[in-house]
Design a protein around this motif. Structure first.
Motif, mmCIF file in Angstrom:
data_model
loop_
_atom_site.group_PDB
_atom_site.id
_atom_site.type_symbol
_atom_site.label_atom_id
_atom_site.label_comp_id
_atom_site.label_asym_id
_atom_site.label_seq_id
_atom_site.Cartn_x
_atom_site.Cartn_y
_atom_site.Cartn_z
ATOM 1 N N LYS A 1 1.089 -1.192 -0.247
ATOM 2 C CA LYS A 1 0.584 -0.266 -0.036
ATOM 3 C C LYS A 1 0.371 1.115 -0.410
ATOM 4 O O LYS A 1 -0.017 2.250 -0.428
ATOM 5 C CB LYS A 1 -1.003 0.083 1.129
ATOM 6 C CG LYS A 1 -2.656 0.785 1.396
ATOM 7 C CD LYS A 1 -2.428 0.900 2.453
ATOM 8 C CE LYS A 1 -2.607 1.822 4.018
ATOM 9 N NZ LYS A 1 -3.220 1.185 5.010
ATOM 10 N N TYR A 2 1.724 1.508 0.690
ATOM 11 C CA TYR A 2 2.843 2.321 1.154
ATOM 12 C C TYR A 2 3.759 2.936 -0.356
ATOM 13 O O TYR A 2 3.701 3.875 -0.540
ATOM 14 C CB TYR A 2 3.507 2.795 2.302
ATOM 15 C CG TYR A 2 2.577 3.238 3.611
ATOM 16 C CD1 TYR A 2 1.624 2.190 4.322
ATOM 17 C CD2 TYR A 2 2.224 4.288 3.613
ATOM 18 C CE1 TYR A 2 1.514 2.487 6.050
ATOM 19 C CE2 TYR A 2 1.807 4.778 4.860
ATOM 20 C CZ TYR A 2 0.673 3.761 5.961
ATOM 21 O OH TYR A 2 0.710 4.133 6.380
ATOM 22 N N ILE A 3 4.069 1.116 -1.231
ATOM 23 C CA ILE A 3 5.030 1.372 -2.096
ATOM 24 C C ILE A 3 4.754 2.203 -2.820
ATOM 25 O O ILE A 3 4.822 3.639 -3.717
ATOM 26 C CB ILE A 3 5.474 0.559 -2.433
ATOM 27 C CG1 ILE A 3 6.900 1.375 -3.284
ATOM 28 C CG2 ILE A 3 5.027 -0.153 -2.980
ATOM 29 C CD1 ILE A 3 8.100 1.140 -2.381
ATOM 30 N N CYS A 4 2.955 2.160 -2.789
ATOM 31 C CA CYS A 4 1.734 2.196 -4.159
ATOM 32 C C CYS A 4 1.829 4.223 -3.584
ATOM 33 O O CYS A 4 1.443 4.456 -5.185
ATOM 34 C CB CYS A 4 0.952 1.154 -4.238
ATOM 35 S SG CYS A 4 0.561 -0.335 -4.706
ATOM 36 N N ALA A 5 1.161 3.824 -2.722
ATOM 37 C CA ALA A 5 0.929 5.298 -2.624
ATOM 38 C C ALA A 5 2.257 6.436 -3.168
ATOM 39 O O ALA A 5 2.123 7.286 -3.433
ATOM 40 C CB ALA A 5 1.008 5.275 -1.066
ATOM 41 N N ALA A 6 3.130 5.645 -2.403
ATOM 42 C CA ALA A 6 5.164 6.662 -2.316
ATOM 43 C C ALA A 6 4.995 6.951 -4.498
ATOM 44 O O ALA A 6 5.153 8.262 -4.714
ATOM 45 C CB ALA A 6 5.910 5.992 -1.941
ATOM 46 N N LEU A 7 4.816 5.819 -4.709
ATOM 47 C CA LEU A 7 4.796 6.164 -6.098
ATOM 48 C C LEU A 7 4.255 7.004 -6.395
ATOM 49 O O LEU A 7 3.992 8.033 -7.629
ATOM 50 C CB LEU A 7 5.073 4.788 -6.763
ATOM 51 C CG LEU A 7 6.201 3.656 -6.644
ATOM 52 C CD1 LEU A 7 5.478 2.374 -7.219
ATOM 53 C CD2 LEU A 7 7.346 4.200 -7.556
ATOM 54 N N VAL A 8 2.310 7.146 -6.672
ATOM 55 C CA VAL A 8 1.636 7.945 -6.768
ATOM 56 C C VAL A 8 1.887 9.330 -6.908
ATOM 57 O O VAL A 8 1.895 10.378 -7.531
ATOM 58 C CB VAL A 8 0.112 7.476 -6.271
ATOM 59 C CG1 VAL A 8 -0.440 8.506 -7.034
ATOM 60 C CG2 VAL A 8 -0.574 6.314 -6.803
ATOM 61 N N VAL A 9 2.772 9.810 -5.453
ATOM 62 C CA VAL A 9 2.638 11.254 -4.996
ATOM 63 C C VAL A 9 4.220 11.297 -5.971
ATOM 64 O O VAL A 9 4.209 13.077 -6.129
ATOM 65 C CB VAL A 9 3.305 11.258 -3.303
ATOM 66 C CG1 VAL A 9 4.101 11.820 -2.674
ATOM 67 C CG2 VAL A 9 2.034 10.364 -2.962
ATOM 68 N N CYS A 10 4.844 10.293 -6.365
ATOM 69 C CA CYS A 10 5.924 11.066 -7.114
ATOM 70 C C CYS A 10 6.006 11.596 -8.396
ATOM 71 O O CYS A 10 6.480 12.485 -9.214
ATOM 72 C CB CYS A 10 7.038 9.831 -7.482
ATOM 73 S SG CYS A 10 8.312 9.836 -5.988
ATOM 74 N N GLY A 11 4.898 10.351 -8.998
ATOM 75 C CA GLY A 11 4.773 10.433 -10.699
ATOM 76 C C GLY A 11 3.986 12.005 -10.601
ATOM 77 O O GLY A 11 4.095 12.603 -11.617
ATOM 78 N N LYS A 12 3.156 12.050 -9.590
ATOM 79 C CA LYS A 12 2.084 13.596 -9.324
ATOM 80 C C LYS A 12 3.313 15.015 -8.961
ATOM 81 O O LYS A 12 3.251 16.215 -9.801
ATOM 82 C CB LYS A 12 1.756 14.079 -7.676
ATOM 83 C CG LYS A 12 -0.295 12.844 -8.150
ATOM 84 C CD LYS A 12 -0.473 13.579 -6.723
ATOM 85 C CE LYS A 12 -1.440 12.851 -6.255
ATOM 86 N NZ LYS A 12 -2.645 12.791 -4.684
ATOM 87 N N TYR A 13 4.436 14.489 -8.562
ATOM 88 C CA TYR A 13 5.615 15.617 -8.299
ATOM 89 C C TYR A 13 6.368 16.113 -9.992
ATOM 90 O O TYR A 13 6.304 17.302 -10.587
ATOM 91 C CB TYR A 13 6.037 15.139 -7.628
ATOM 92 C CG TYR A 13 7.688 16.314 -7.396
ATOM 93 C CD1 TYR A 13 8.850 15.594 -8.440
ATOM 94 C CD2 TYR A 13 7.941 17.402 -6.786
ATOM 95 C CE1 TYR A 13 10.112 15.806 -8.577
ATOM 96 C CE2 TYR A 13 8.894 17.908 -7.261
ATOM 97 C CZ TYR A 13 10.072 17.053 -7.821
ATOM 98 O OH TYR A 13 11.421 18.561 -7.675
#
Lengths: 141, 464
Positions: free
Chosen positions: B291-303
């Motif tokens: 869950k957390y790695i996916c969320a982190a990847l999404v946040v990075c993607g947004k950035y």
């Protein structure tokens, strides 16, 4: 893992796959008295190491008191270091355990390389020592 | 002190310790249970004291019924971890200070060892063991309980004072304790805890650092320092410490989540990508880690979308979607991020990743409507939104889109009812619904500005 190195932790070092891996021990047992072999996928466990022998868990019916076995151990660490040992051994004690389909056997080596046995044992002794050092450092006592 | 006793005296002291204590041995292997019992018997334990358990559930039941003073468990108990029995023992055992918890296991991994050290297990013995190592290890741990060094006794006194809220007194006790040991990291940790109670956060930081001078990997000092920095919102320092903790104590997924969170907060986005690469090589991943790695990847993607690195953003979203394996919340986050930048076509590709069985569900339908909102005429969007509500599919996004489109279309009569209904189901989003009724739809950031080519096919490499 040397905690004395106080260098900043690189992200690549943050999680090491090897930290999640355990030492693997492959054990082969041949009963030279009955000329049978314990199947390679059978549950064989190395429980104790003695000065001149070992205690193993084997499937029931593998052997009996007084039988001679040929045993081979091959251990691989997470860092891919290998150490191995081969010997003939005599079954000094074979205990059938009540609620298990297991035999607990005590073996004494017959013909073996003493230096090789010490090296093999050192592989485990050094890991035990590392763990004790780590515990002491991590807990502070 | 126990360490000063000669071997015979130590053996006698251990016999005295073990006398009358219930001993639980939890190991799936009968042969292993027998080995351990034999050695303990040679150290003075009697057969009647032993309870043997071959599974986690049996062991858990034995702890509840018998409150054993000594628990010896394998780390791996079927699908459960023997270490979890420690919490059970702590919960059920009335004389915890004198009880012992020992792991005897073939699991030699650093992650298992570190986890055991974090939990303060009394000792960790690997299989195969020699009888000598087993005896020495267990004896040492037991004698630490019966006759601890003066240093630990004083720390215990200080801990009681701390629990009683007597922070100043406790501080004096801990400071005295640190004079009694050559490497008093634990004493400095507890001093830090006392300073924490006294709200002296800078001095608290100093205490933990002092502890770490003696022991660079003292777990409590490291975690104390991390929590100190985190509480003071010193994110970069907290990140550096938590990385160190994770380096030496690798197995805690909650800590990995803290690392990921701080990587985002400190904008260490390239670290997140590296963590993902390492994550993919770990076999034993749990739900939280995923869950957390996916969320982190999404946040990075947004950035990266914000920084006009659209191709890179899409790569990360792809990785998140693959890792998510149909977890619809993650797909939802990806789609909403892409739509914020007007990337409806790309968003639609991610919509197709919803598992078939989830496509009748509210997450899929809400995202489908959100994409339609950017690609379809207003009337169709309104029609679709109403259809979803009539099917009892309720989601803040569905209401938001419908409210805004209804306001644009001049459907003032229906609008009020819609807003009231939305507020009833999602009262915490009232302000958003009000705003949607008043604000015309803002043009999304253009896809070219996000660095993503508008044509289909492989996105070109965005210039960095």
């Amino acid at each position: 893992m040397n905690p004395d190195h106080d260098t900043p932790v690189d992200s690549d070092e943050l999680i090491r796959v090897s930290d999640f891996e355990s030492m693997k021990i492959r054990i082969e047992v041949k009963n030279t008295t009955t000329r049978t072999e314990v199947p390679k996928n059978a549950a064989v466990e190395l429980l104790e190491i003695h000065d001149r022998g070992v205690v193993l868990a084997l499937p029931a019916q593998s052997c009996a008191h007084g039988h001679n076995l040929m045993i081979s151990f091959q251990a691989t660490t997470p860092q891919k270091k290998e150490f191995s040992f081969v010997s003939t051994a005599k079954v000094e004690l074979a205990e059938k355990l009540d609620d298990d389909d297991q035999l607990r056997i005590t073996l004494s080596f017959l013909q073996y390389d003493e230096a090789g046995w010490r090296r093999f044992c050192d592989g485990f002794n050094s890991r035990q020592a590392e763990i004790e050092e780590f515990f002491k450092a991590a807990r502070g006592f | 002190m126990a360490e000063k006793l000669d071997p015979k005296a130590q053996a006698k002291a251990f016999e005295k310790y073990i006398a009358g204590k219930k001993i639980l041995i939890a190991d799936p292997s009968g042969a292993s249970r027998a080995s351990i019992a034999n050695i303990l018997a040679s150290m003075g334990a009697k057969t009647v004291q032993f309870t043997l358990a071959s599974s986690y559930l049996e062991a858990e039941d034995a702890i509840e019924r018998l409150q054993p003073g000594v628990v010896i468990a394998d780390y791996d108990l079927g699908k459960r971890c023997g270490l979890d029995l420690l919490q059970k023992q702590r919960l059920h055992n009335k004389s915890l200070a004198q009880s012992l918890f020992v792991l005897v296991t073939g699991n030699t991994s650093q992650s298992a060892v570190a986890k055991a050290a974090e939990e303060d297990v009394d000792t960790y013995i690997i299989k195969p063991f020699t009888a000598g190592v087993f005896r020495a290890s267990v004896m040492k741990a037991a004698l630490m309980k019966t006759d601890p060094p003066e240093y630990l006794k004083i720390l215990d006194r200080g801990k009681e004072e701390l629990i009683a809220g007597k922070a100043q007194e406790a501080l004096r006790t801990f400071e005295y304790a640190t004079t009694l040991d050559a490497a008093p990291s634990l004493g400095h940790f507890y001093s830090g805890q006392a300073h924490n109670l006294l709200k002296a956060t800078e001095v608290e930081e100093g205490s933990y650092n002092k502890g770490l001078e003696y022991n660079k990997i003292h777990y409590k000092c490291l975690v104390g320092l991390y929590e100190n920095f985190a509480a003071r919102k010193r994110h970069h320092e907290a990140y550096a410490v938590i990385k160190k903790v994770s380096h030496y104590f690798p197995a805690n997924p909650q800590r990995l989540t803290a690392v990921l969170r701080l990587a985002i907060v400190t904008q260490s986005y390239e670290d997140v990508e590296r963590y993902y690469r390492i994550f993919t090589s770990i076999d034993d991943r749990n739900e939280e880690m995923i869950k957390y790695i996916c969320a982190a990847l999404v946040v990075c993607g947004k950035y990266y979308l914000q920084q006009n690195f659209g191709s890179r953003a899409l790569e990360l979203f792809q990785k998140a979607a693959i890792t998510a394996s149909g977890r619809t919340r993650i797909l939802r986050e990806i789609i909403t991020s892409l739509l914020d930048f007007g990337l409806a076509k790309q968003a639609d590709e991610f919509l197709r990743r919803f598992p078939p069985e989830s496509q009748k569900g509210v997450d899929y339908q809400a995202m489908s409507l959100l994409i339609m909102d950017q690609t379809s005429p207003r009337t169709l969007v309104i029609e679709k939104g109403r259809e979803l509500l009539s099917q009892n599919l309720r989601d803040p996004i569905i209401y938001r889109v419908l409210i805004r489109r209804s306001a644009e279309h001049g459907l003032t009569h229906a609008l009020e009812d819609l807003i009231n209904e939305a507020r009833k189901h999602f009262p915490d989003q009232s302000a958003i619904f009000e705003k949607a009724a008043k604000t015309p739809k803002a043009a999304p950031a253009s896809s070219s500005a996000a660095g993503v080519p508008s044509s289909t096919g492989t996105p070109s490499q965005a210039k960095k």
